[in-house]
Design a protein around this motif. Structure first.
Motif, mmCIF file in Angstrom:
data_model
loop_
_atom_site.group_PDB
_atom_site.id
_atom_site.type_symbol
_atom_site.label_atom_id
_atom_site.label_comp_id
_atom_site.label_asym_id
_atom_site.label_seq_id
_atom_site.Cartn_x
_atom_site.Cartn_y
_atom_site.Cartn_z
ATOM 1 N N TYR A 104 -32.719 65.230 -5.069
ATOM 2 C CA TYR A 104 -32.002 64.585 -6.177
ATOM 3 C C TYR A 104 -31.105 63.225 -5.753
ATOM 4 O O TYR A 104 -31.012 61.871 -6.717
ATOM 5 N N TRP A 105 -31.169 62.998 -4.558
ATOM 6 C CA TRP A 105 -30.827 61.662 -4.045
ATOM 7 C C TRP A 105 -31.548 59.938 -4.217
ATOM 8 O O TRP A 105 -31.498 59.365 -5.003
ATOM 9 N N GLU A 106 -32.976 61.052 -4.794
ATOM 10 C CA GLU A 106 -34.967 60.473 -5.271
ATOM 11 C C GLU A 106 -34.373 59.992 -6.664
ATOM 12 O O GLU A 106 -35.142 59.149 -6.693
ATOM 13 N N TYR A 152 -38.463 65.527 -10.626
ATOM 14 C CA TYR A 152 -36.485 66.194 -10.556
ATOM 15 C C TYR A 152 -37.002 67.638 -11.031
ATOM 16 O O TYR A 152 -36.205 68.238 -10.339
ATOM 17 N N ALA A 153 -37.318 67.536 -12.563
ATOM 18 C CA ALA A 153 -37.251 68.672 -12.814
ATOM 19 C C ALA A 153 -37.922 69.992 -11.937
ATOM 20 O O ALA A 153 -38.234 71.144 -11.788
ATOM 21 N N GLU A 154 -39.156 69.290 -10.919
ATOM 22 C CA GLU A 154 -39.977 69.948 -10.389
ATOM 23 C C GLU A 154 -39.212 70.684 -9.678
ATOM 24 O O GLU A 154 -39.404 71.942 -9.215
ATOM 25 N N ALA A 155 -38.458 70.014 -8.603
ATOM 26 C CA ALA A 155 -37.855 69.693 -7.162
ATOM 27 C C ALA A 155 -36.774 70.598 -8.087
ATOM 28 O O ALA A 155 -36.640 71.655 -6.995
ATOM 29 N N LYS A 156 -35.680 70.647 -9.199
ATOM 30 C CA LYS A 156 -34.995 71.834 -9.517
ATOM 31 C C LYS A 156 -35.405 73.862 -9.326
ATOM 32 O O LYS A 156 -35.220 74.339 -9.213
ATOM 33 N N SER A 176 -36.687 78.931 -8.226
ATOM 34 C CA SER A 176 -37.719 79.806 -7.100
ATOM 35 C C SER A 176 -37.357 80.052 -5.721
ATOM 36 O O SER A 176 -37.572 81.004 -5.408
ATOM 37 N N GLU A 177 -37.277 78.635 -4.642
ATOM 38 C CA GLU A 177 -37.405 79.998 -3.119
ATOM 39 C C GLU A 177 -36.264 80.491 -3.323
ATOM 40 O O GLU A 177 -35.898 80.996 -2.160
ATOM 41 N N THR A 178 -34.983 79.811 -3.852
ATOM 42 C CA THR A 178 -33.653 81.378 -3.808
ATOM 43 C C THR A 178 -34.162 82.487 -4.114
ATOM 44 O O THR A 178 -33.270 83.843 -2.744
ATOM 45 N N ILE A 201 -26.588 72.468 -10.085
ATOM 46 C CA ILE A 201 -26.971 71.052 -9.782
ATOM 47 C C ILE A 201 -25.690 70.397 -8.908
ATOM 48 O O ILE A 201 -25.450 70.307 -7.873
ATOM 49 N N GLU A 202 -25.347 69.903 -9.664
ATOM 50 C CA GLU A 202 -24.832 68.902 -9.302
ATOM 51 C C GLU A 202 -23.239 69.589 -8.743
ATOM 52 O O GLU A 202 -22.871 68.684 -7.301
ATOM 53 N N ARG A 203 -22.822 70.834 -8.638
ATOM 54 C CA ARG A 203 -22.065 71.543 -7.681
ATOM 55 C C ARG A 203 -22.099 71.412 -6.360
ATOM 56 O O ARG A 203 -21.876 71.514 -4.759
ATOM 57 N N LEU A 204 -23.490 72.175 -6.309
ATOM 58 C CA LEU A 204 -24.605 71.947 -5.117
ATOM 59 C C LEU A 204 -24.195 70.976 -4.379
ATOM 60 O O LEU A 204 -24.288 70.644 -3.079
#
Length: 490
Positions: free
Chosen positions: A53-55, A167-171, A176-178, A485-488
């Motif tokens: 997110y920060w990247e 970034y879309a891949e990271a989200k 998926s990891e959850t 994502i923004e809340r997290l």
């Protein structure tokens, strides 16, 4: 006497454990929810998302104007420097001055051309401290500077294509990891459930073995069974006690693993509950594959790697010739007084065109282009193979999932039949109409059927969450699996 001591010890041990531990009933849904909230794996996934997110925020900030203030207040020098005289000889002159400078600049990258546009304003002040003393001001009220590479690689344009995909891949990978955290929780949960069922089976078998052995001893005294059958039943009692002790050890080990994964205190004894219902329904391969390719991190990973391979080729081609245009236009002024540095103003223009074109490099740059192109072909081949493997894995998983519901139903029915058969055989043995071999066989089948039922339930839930992990789709709600994502990130 030994039997009485064993029972008393078991009762006392159970009483002590009940005082020291709190029994907590735990459903599978609760275990999954706790794992997503409290497990180390969930925390790692969230931190990886924060990094991505920060990247991405840094990338977005690079596209916006940047305002800088640079200043030197003050710079004092008292030294000697060489100076060439008119006749060619050198001498040293003394410098003794105070200098202060300040500059404010606004820099904006031009992503569609790859250049940089800057707006600057600056003021320089110099005071000569040696005789004769004097002060000078030089101002640049406004200056516009353009730095534009020509024929080179537009890095900003490529980043605008790659970074959103990254970034879309990271989200998608986080979601998926959850789901993979849920799969790990399911694994630990069913390990504990299997261990708990094994303890109950062993406990029941021990009680039945001891009861049958007492009946057999009475029958042996009356000559109704052989010595061999009596010894076999005694061996059954010993085996049952050993199995019960071993199952208790396995139960403690699996309970520790689940508590550790969920972050639950060690003084809590977990009581897993067999899921009464199973989710989902019949799925089709085409639908699952479509959702997986649309939503999963796998599809975005393929797209990103393809873009990165194309970017490497573009960089190699851009390095074959480098031409840079530098242009600056503005005003400047200089005076002994501060106000005079801004009136009158003079033109300040700089135009510079630099180029670097290799005339003879023995094919080095062209070779780099060929290497980048070859690497891109390798990447494309791997991506095609990974895509084929992914589709094949989806097909196998869908087939297994669709078949698993029937497997669960069969295992459930087999468990019921095996329990009824064993109960019937126990009653029949009591009246002496079947042998110990038949009784042992029905007990083994009963135990195997129970374990198989729990095992088939585990596979069903594991396949279900594996499909969720690949498609990022909630089949119960018929909606995408999404997170704020923004809340997290707050």
């Amino acid at each position: 006497m030994k039997k009485v001591v064993f029972i008393v010890c078991a009762i006392l041990t159970g009483a002590l454990l009940s005082e020291a531990q709190t029994v907590r009933s735990l459903t599978l849904d609760e275990a999954i929810a706790i794992a997503r909230r409290s497990s180390v794996d969930a925390a790692v996934a969230l931190n990886e998302l924060r990094t991505a997110y920060w990247e991405y925020r840094i990338f977005r900030a690079d596209l916006l104007p940047e305002v800088n203030f640079n200043a030197t207040v003050p710079s004092y020098r008292k030294s000697y420097t060489p100076y060439q005289l008119g006749d060619g000889s050198y001498t040293f002159v003394r410098n003794n001055y105070l200098q202060m400078t300040g500059e404010v600049s606004v820099n904006q990258s031009i992503w569609f051309t790859g250049g940089t546009l800057s707006l600057n304003t600056s003021l320089d002040f110099m005071r000569q401290l040696s005789s004769p003393r004097s002060s000078r001001y030089m101002s640049i009220p406004v200056a516009i500077t353009l730095n534009q590479p020509i024929f080179g690689t537009n890095h900003a344009k490529w980043n605008r294509r790659i970074e959103p995909v990254r970034y879309a891949e990271a989200k998608a990978r986080f979601i998926s990891e959850t789901e993979e955290v849920a799969m790990t929780a399911i694994n630990h949960y069913f390990n504990l459930l299997m261990a708990r069922e094994q303890v109950r089976i062993a406990e029941q078998n021990l009680a039945n073995s001891e009861k049958l052995y007492e009946v057999a001893r009475a029958k042996r005294a009356m000559g109704q069974i052989s010595e061999n059958d009596l010894l076999q039943l005694e061996l059954n009692v010993l085996d049952a006690r050993a199995a019960y002790t071993s199952s208790l050890s396995d139960l403690k080990s699996n309970m520790f693993q689940l508590r550790s994964f969920l972050g639950i205190a060690e003084d809590v004894e977990l009581e897993p509950v067999i899921p009464a219902e199973i989710p989902g329904g019949e799925l089709t391969y085409d639908d699952v594959l479509h959702r997986a390719l649309l939503n999963s991190s796998f599809a975005r990973n393929l797209r990103r790697r393809q873009l990165e391979a194309d970017y490497e080729v573009a960089k190699a081609r851009g390095s074959m010739r480098e031409i840079t245009l530098f242009a600056q236009i503005g005003f400047t002024g200089t005076s002994d007084a501060f106000s005079g540095a801004y009136d009158p103003l003079k033109d300040n223009q700089v135009v510079q065109l630099g180029m670097k074109i290799p005339l003879l490099d023995w094919g080095k740059r062209r070779g780099k282009v060929k290497v980048a192109q070859s690497n891109r072909e390798v990447v494309e081949s791997r991506l095609r193979q990974e895509n084929m493997n992914f589709s094949q894995d989806i097909f196998v998983l869908v087939e297994r999932f669709n078949n698993q519901r029937e497997q669960v139903a069969i295992a459930s029915r087999a468990d019921e039949i095996a329990v009824r058969r064993y109960d019937t055989n126990v009653k029949t043995f009591m009246v002496g109409k079947i042998s110990t071999l038949d009784l042992n066989d029905s007990q083994v089948k009963k135990d195997e059927s129970r374990r198989e039922y729990v095992n088939q339930l585990f596979h069903y839930w594991y396949y279900y969450y594996q499909l969720r992990s690949l498609t990022l789709w909630d089949y119960d709600k018929s909606a995408p699996i999404d997170h704020d994502i923004e809340r997290l990130m707050r």
